[in-house]
Write an enzyme that holds these catalytic residues in place. Structure first.
Site, short mmCIF file in Angstrom:
data_model
loop_
_atom_site.label_atom_id
_atom_site.label_comp_id
_atom_site.label_asym_id
_atom_site.label_seq_id
_atom_site.Cartn_x
_atom_site.Cartn_y
_atom_site.Cartn_z
CG PHE A 33 -24.46 -4.58 -2.46
CD1 PHE A 33 -25.43 -5.50 -2.12
CD2 PHE A 33 -24.18 -4.34 -3.80
CE1 PHE A 33 -26.13 -6.20 -3.11
CE2 PHE A 33 -24.87 -5.03 -4.79
CZ PHE A 33 -25.83 -5.97 -4.45
CE1 TYR A 165 -15.49 2.04 -8.16
CE2 TYR A 165 -16.39 2.00 -10.39
CZ TYR A 165 -16.16 1.37 -9.18
OH TYR A 165 -16.58 0.08 -8.98
#
Length: 340
Positions: A33, A165
């Protein structure tokens, strides 16, 4: 590593090679993205661009339209494995970024961030490239300070379901600054706050894409928790401009620097705005809260304003309208394909 040549496509970028070539920019995660928008803007600025991606979460469709540009090349490769590419500028945007993606393979996510940082830094060390790390506001954890300044060390959970993450990005920041101090690598670390815009996936799993897809389908808008948790939403065009300015800043400007929009909205308010923009009949429903979901996200961008002369300009409703238009077209195409 093997090259991938997508089908021919068209882009306003394809004829920009007439600009002065500023050298080669390598974009890890360039089919994602954010990475795909960055590839476009680098081409517009006159760079030759190498897009490195393993297509685990990035999509070939995001960069297909750049294929006919002679200054653009794709290399299919996993950043967890070493690579050696000549470049004067490297952007490390290779990592799953939405909770469903990074929690699907938590070990792989952590290794992508840690080994990916090592391999990217080793490449920059060999080539003398400026190397830009896409870090995240998640390094602040569930903050007890708002807005979050770069000096804030965070309120983090290193063993929770989101830690693969969060801690991967924190470790990557450590590696970047240690490579700078030890080997003199020219680094820049930007901390990204919630970003949205065209090319998010239908199944991305992040709040903006979830709400837009649900609203366009007149499905329930699902809020996890009471909806009073806040987020600050930055349009992708503003974010990419911030990273480009950061990459061109002097060698004394290393960061970390927050890149995001300081406008703060509750998740409930975001759902209401999207429902209005789409003229949706969707109901807003609440589901149990997610573990370690931050209650507040708002960047202090004073450093970006001072050091980069940067601040976002796209208002939330205007940016969401563009994003709704993108998803409306994407859904129409998907539904037509399913009907065949």
């Amino acid at each position: 590593m093997r090259s991938f040549i997508p089908g021919e496509g068209y882009s306003e970028v394809k004829n920009i090679a007439v600009l002065k070539n500023l050298g080669t920019a390598l974009v890890n995660g360039g089919a994602g993205f954010l990475g795909s928008h960055l590839c476009e803007r680098l081409l517009l600025r006159g760079y030759s661009v190498v897009c490195l991606d393993n297509f685990s979460t990035g999509r070939r469709a995001n960069v297909e339209h750049l294929a006919s540009n002679p200054s653009f090349r794709i290399i299919e490769h996993d950043v967890r494995q070493p690579f050696d590419i000549e470049a004067s500028l490297i952007f490390n945007f290779a990592s799953p970024a939405s909770p469903p993606d990074y929690q699907r393979d938590p070990v792989g996510t952590l290794l992508t961030n840690v080994l990916g940082a090592v391999n990217t830094l080793d490449c920059a060390r060999r080539t003398g490239a400026i190397v830009v790390q896409s870090s995240t506001s998640e390094v602040y954890g569930d903050p007890t300070q708002s807005p979050q300044r770069e000096s804030y060390c965070g309120n983090v959970n290193s063993i929770g379901p989101r830690a693969c993450y969060d801690e991967g990005k924190r470790s990557a920041e450590t590696l970047f600054f240690d490579y700078h101090r030890t080997y003199g690598v020219d680094i820049k670390v930007g901390r990204i706050f919630n970003t949205y815009g065209p090319r998010m996936r239908l199944d991305d799993g992040r709040v903006v894409s979830n709400f837009i897809v649900q609203a366009l389908r007149n499905a329930d808008l699902t809020i996890y928790g009471d909806g009073q948790q806040t987020r600050s939403f930055c349009h992708v065009d503003d974010l990419v401009e911030g990273f480009l300015r950061f990459s061109a800043a002097g060698s004394a400007c290393h960061g970390p620097i927050n890149l995001g929009n300081p406008g703060e909205f509750t998740v409930r308010r975001l759902a209401e705005i999207i429902r209005d923009l789409t003229n949706s009949r969707s109901r807003i429903v609440h589901l149990p809260a997610v573990i370690d979901d931050p209650r507040q996200r708002r960047p202090d961008i004073s450093r970006a304003m001072t050091e980069l002369a940067w601040q976002p300009h796209i208002e939330l409703e205007a940016g969401l309208a563009r994003t709704v238009e993108y998803f409306d077209g994407l859904l129409a195409g998907t539904e037509q394909a399913e009907a065949v």
